[in-house]
Design an enzyme around this catalytic site. Sequence first.
Site, short mmCIF file in Angstrom:
data_model
loop_
_atom_site.label_atom_id
_atom_site.label_comp_id
_atom_site.label_asym_id
_atom_site.label_seq_id
_atom_site.Cartn_x
_atom_site.Cartn_y
_atom_site.Cartn_z
N GLN A 126 0.84 -1.20 0.00
CA GLN A 126 0.00 0.00 0.00
C GLN A 126 0.87 1.25 0.00
O GLN A 126 1.61 1.50 0.96
CB GLN A 126 -0.92 -0.01 1.23
CG GLN A 126 -1.81 1.21 1.38
CD GLN A 126 -2.64 1.15 2.65
OE1 GLN A 126 -2.27 0.46 3.61
NE2 GLN A 126 -3.75 1.85 2.70
N SER A 129 0.96 6.59 2.70
CA SER A 129 1.62 7.58 3.56
C SER A 129 2.87 8.16 2.91
O SER A 129 3.57 7.49 2.15
CB SER A 129 1.99 6.96 4.90
OG SER A 129 0.84 6.59 5.63
N SER A 161 4.57 -0.96 4.26
CA SER A 161 4.75 -2.30 4.83
C SER A 161 4.85 -3.34 3.72
O SER A 161 4.09 -3.32 2.74
CB SER A 161 3.58 -2.64 5.75
OG SER A 161 3.53 -1.78 6.85
N GLU A 244 -10.14 -1.25 5.81
CA GLU A 244 -8.95 -1.42 6.63
C GLU A 244 -9.26 -1.17 8.10
O GLU A 244 -8.82 -1.90 8.98
CB GLU A 244 -7.86 -0.46 6.15
CG GLU A 244 -6.56 -0.57 6.93
CD GLU A 244 -5.50 0.42 6.49
OE1 GLU A 244 -4.37 0.33 6.97
OE2 GLU A 244 -5.81 1.30 5.65
N SER A 383 -4.91 7.70 12.19
CA SER A 383 -4.67 7.69 13.64
C SER A 383 -5.98 7.80 14.41
O SER A 383 -7.00 8.28 13.90
CB SER A 383 -3.74 8.85 14.03
OG SER A 383 -4.43 10.08 13.92
#
Length: 398
Positions: A126, A129, A161, A244, A383
Site C-alpha cells: 500500500q 503515507s 509495509s 482497513e 490515527s
Amino acid sequence: MELRFTPEELAFRDEVRAFLKSAVPASIQRKVEFGQRLSKDEMVSWVKILHAKGWSCPAWAPEWGGQAWSATQHYIFKEELHMAPAPEPISFNMNMIGPVLIAFGTQAQKEHFLPRVAKMDYWFCQGFSEPGSGSDLASLRTSAVRDGDHYVLNGQKLWTSTAHHADWCFVLVRTDATAKKQQGISFLLMDMKTPGISIRPIVTLDGHHETNEMFLDNVRVPVANLVGEENRGWDVAKFLLGSERGGIARVGLSKFRVRRAKQLAAQVPAGDGVLADESRFRERVAALEVELKALEMTQMRVIADSEKFGHAPDPRSSILKMKGSELQQAATELLMEVAGYNALEYDHEFVVGDREVEGNDDWARTIAPNYYWVRHVSIVGGSNEIQHNILAKSLLGL
C-alpha cells in the site's frame, strides 16, 4: 448480553475449526502462536492452502472466488483463524485491493488481477503515507503526470509495509496539482519491477524489517492501471480505508492473546502461588474480556449492516478501529506483565519459574517485540485522533 449462534452457525464453526486443526502446518502455527513473522514463502504457501479450500478471500463476491457466507459466518471464520492460531491472509490483498477492484475496477482489471491476488501470485503493498502526509493523507504530494498512455510518477512514500516482498503496489498520487486537497488524487496499480522504484528498509522498534521508504523517480505506470476515475481516487481511498479500519479491530486476535496470557500466568510463580491466581491480575483480565465482548458486538452490528452503506464506509468502522487498536495494545501489555523481566533480551540462559531455558526458544522472548510492534496499530489506517474527528462529523454532525 450473551452472543448466541444458531445450530447451523455452530456447525460451521466446527467445520472451520476442524479444517484449521488439520491444515495449518505445525511450523507456521508455532510461529503465529509465538508472534513471530512469517517469511514470504510461508505466507504464500499458507494462502495457497486456503485457496485450494476456497477460503482465501471468502468476503469477495462469489463470482471472483468468494463465499456466499452470511455476515456471521465471515465473523466466525476470522475469529477461528485468530484463535487457532493461524495466519490471517495478507490484508493488502484480501481486505483492500481485492474489494476495491471488485467495486471500482474495470472488467479487464478484475479478470487479470483478482485470480492472482486471491492465490498470492501477486503480493500487493500500500503506497499511501508520505513524509508529512500520514494521518493527513489528503496532503500527499507524489505526482503523476500524464504522458501519452502512461503516468510518470515522482515522489516518496513512507511506512510502506512489506514493499520488499511485494510484486505490486496500489498507490495514491496527485494528478491535478491545482485542485484542492481531497481532489486531484488518483488511485493507480504499480508494478514493483518498474524502473525508477527504490526501496529502503526501516527497522522498527521491535527489531524487524516490516516497513520501508519507497522512492519513485520517473516511474511509468500505464493509464490502463488507473482504478476508478482520474482525480477521483479519494473516493476509492475512503472505501479502502473503511475496510482497513474494520479489519484493524481484530477481536479474535486480542481474545487469543488474553487466553494465552491466562495460560502462561498459570505457570508464572507469584507469592505463594502463581500469577493467574492474583486478584489484581484476574481483575485486569476480566475488565479486558468485558471490553472485548462489547467490541465484538459492535463489530457484528457493523458487519450485519454493511450492505446499507454501499461503497461508502460505515462511520462506525472508526469506532472499531479506535477501540480495537486500544484493546490490542492492552492485550500485549497483559502479556508483558506475565513475562516480566524474562521478556528482556539476554545472550545467556535465564530462569522462568524453576526451569532454566534458552532465551531464543522461550515464549517470553517474543512478547516484548510484539508489544513494541502493536504500539503502531493506533496510528495505521488513520490515527485514532483522526477517527475522533470522523465520528464527530459523521455521527454527531459537529
